[in-house]
Design an enzyme around this catalytic site. Structure first.
Site, PDB file in Angstrom:
ATOM      1  N   CYS A 164       0.793  -1.234   0.000  1.00 55.58           N
ATOM      2  CA  CYS A 164       0.000   0.000   0.000  1.00 55.58           C
ATOM      3  C   CYS A 164       0.826   1.284   0.000  1.00 55.58           C
ATOM      4  O   CYS A 164       0.309   2.346  -0.345  1.00 55.58           O
ATOM      5  CB  CYS A 164      -0.946  -0.009   1.189  1.00 55.58           C
ATOM      6  SG  CYS A 164      -1.981  -1.486   1.278  1.00 55.58           S
ATOM      7  N   HIS A 202      -2.921   6.896   1.962  1.00 54.20           N
ATOM      8  CA  HIS A 202      -3.436   5.615   1.484  1.00 54.20           C
ATOM      9  C   HIS A 202      -4.867   5.452   1.964  1.00 54.20           C
ATOM     10  O   HIS A 202      -5.186   5.715   3.124  1.00 54.20           O
ATOM     11  CB  HIS A 202      -2.559   4.481   2.005  1.00 54.20           C
ATOM     12  CG  HIS A 202      -3.167   3.135   1.847  1.00 54.20           C
ATOM     13  ND1 HIS A 202      -3.719   2.704   0.652  1.00 54.20           N
ATOM     14  CD2 HIS A 202      -3.339   2.110   2.736  1.00 54.20           C
ATOM     15  CE1 HIS A 202      -4.186   1.471   0.816  1.00 54.20           C
ATOM     16  NE2 HIS A 202      -3.966   1.101   2.065  1.00 54.20           N
ATOM     17  N   ASN A 215     -10.303   0.162  -0.840  1.00 52.40           N
ATOM     18  CA  ASN A 215      -8.851   0.144  -0.639  1.00 52.40           C
ATOM     19  C   ASN A 215      -8.213  -0.475  -1.878  1.00 52.40           C
ATOM     20  O   ASN A 215      -8.402  -1.660  -2.142  1.00 52.40           O
ATOM     21  CB  ASN A 215      -8.534  -0.677   0.622  1.00 52.40           C
ATOM     22  CG  ASN A 215      -7.050  -0.818   0.899  1.00 52.40           C
ATOM     23  OD1 ASN A 215      -6.208  -0.687   0.023  1.00 52.40           O
ATOM     24  ND2 ASN A 215      -6.719  -1.130   2.143  1.00 52.40           N
TER      25      ASN A 215
END
Length: 314
Positions: A112, A240, A270
């Site tokens: 990520c 993120h 996500n």
């Protein structure tokens, strides 16, 4: 020593939208619970599109927005943790799709935090004179690694890509990409993982949540300090897109009440390494951040790794 700056951005998402109500058809959950726990309303899920397809689409848009051509690009870097093929790498496939000849081309996997890591390495390459114009991409197809019977993870992830064209600054021009702050917490590496030959994403949610909400704000502030930008000067914060409550927790500790806080997680879920460039590209496309304004990027996740820098909007 010359610096670098972001010249243009682009993003791509699959057309298929999967809502929380859709997910509730095959696991025991509901829209209210998902929105409350992770802040997601929907996510995009790819069909036949590959990581390299999405990466090339986002990069192609960024290149078109930059005013450069494929002949101008000498470096392609892709951040991803979901490419199924080990060779050729995604960067080479993107270069071939866009007609970029003989670039340096490599993939980077820090999950990520990948886009911020990749942007840092490209900035270093430009500063060292190894590159003049580069494309940096975050692209993920997490649906390939999602257990759709596991309600703790299948509600979270989506697919997509975001890209930036990064170029060298002119002599005397201030850098538009600030120094990167990066690092990792190896003893917590099992907190987010994709392991084995038939892997699914597994996550220790509480471990990640506690780490993200307590340890990351001071590191993000270091990125501001190294760039010589006070938090109060930030026009936007693009973290993120892990979890809505994590984003709010970090933003509160940064003390940036006037900055726009990117919340692309609501409609995209996500998307790991794609989340920061996706969210930033959308802010620029909607003209929510003025040209030249300072924006703090900060990625974090699997590894556990983190990376961030202040950039100036194109």
């Amino acid at each position: 020593m010359t610096g670098s700056r972001i010249l243009a951005l682009g993003h791509y998402q699959p057309s298929r939208i999967v809502t929380n109500d859709d997910i509730a058809q095959f696991v025991e959950t509901n829209d209210e619970w998902i929105r409350d726990r992770v802040g997601i309303a929907s996510r995009r899920i790819a069909g036949d599109e590959t990581v390299s397809d999405m990466a090339a689409a986002a990069a192609g848009k960024a290149l078109a927005n930059s005013g450069l051509t494929s002949a101008d690009i000498d470096l392609v870097v892709v951040a991803t943790c979901t490419s199924i093929d080990r060779s050729p790498n995604v960067a080479c496939r993107v270069a071939a799709k866009l007609g970029i000849t003989a670039p340096g081309a490599y993939d980077i996997n820090t999950a990520c935090s990948g886009f911020a890591y990749a942007l840092g390495t490209v900035d270093h390459a430009i500063r060292a004179g190894a590159s003049r114009n580069a494309i940096v991409i975050g692209a993920e197809k997490l649906s390939d690694f999602t257990d759709w019977t596991d309600r703790s993870t299948c509600i979270i992830f989506g697919d997509g890509a975001g890209a930036a064209v990064v170029t060298a600054t002119a002599e005397g021009e201030p850098a538009g990409v600030g120094p990167v702050v990066w690092g990792s917490v190896p003893d917590k590496s099992d907190a987010v993982r994709i392991e084995g030959w038939r892997p699914y994403v597994k996550q220790e949610g509480q471990t990640v949540f506690r780490w993200a909400t307590t340890a990351l704000a001071p590191l993000a502030l270091q990125a501001c300090e190294r760039a010589g930008v006070a938090p109060s000067e930030l026009a936007a914060f693009v973290p993120h897109q892990a979890n809505g409550r994590i984003i709010d927790g970090i933003a509160k500790r940064l003390g940036i009440p006037d900055a726009i806080i990117a919340k692309d997680i609501i409609e995209s879920g996500n998307t790991s390494a794609a989340s920061v460039p996706l969210a930033l590209s959308k802010l620029i496309e909607r003209r929510e951040v003025p040209s030249g304004a300072p924006v703090l990027l900060f990625g974090f996740g699997g590894g556990l790794t983190y990376a961030g820098q202040v950039v100036r909007c194109p």
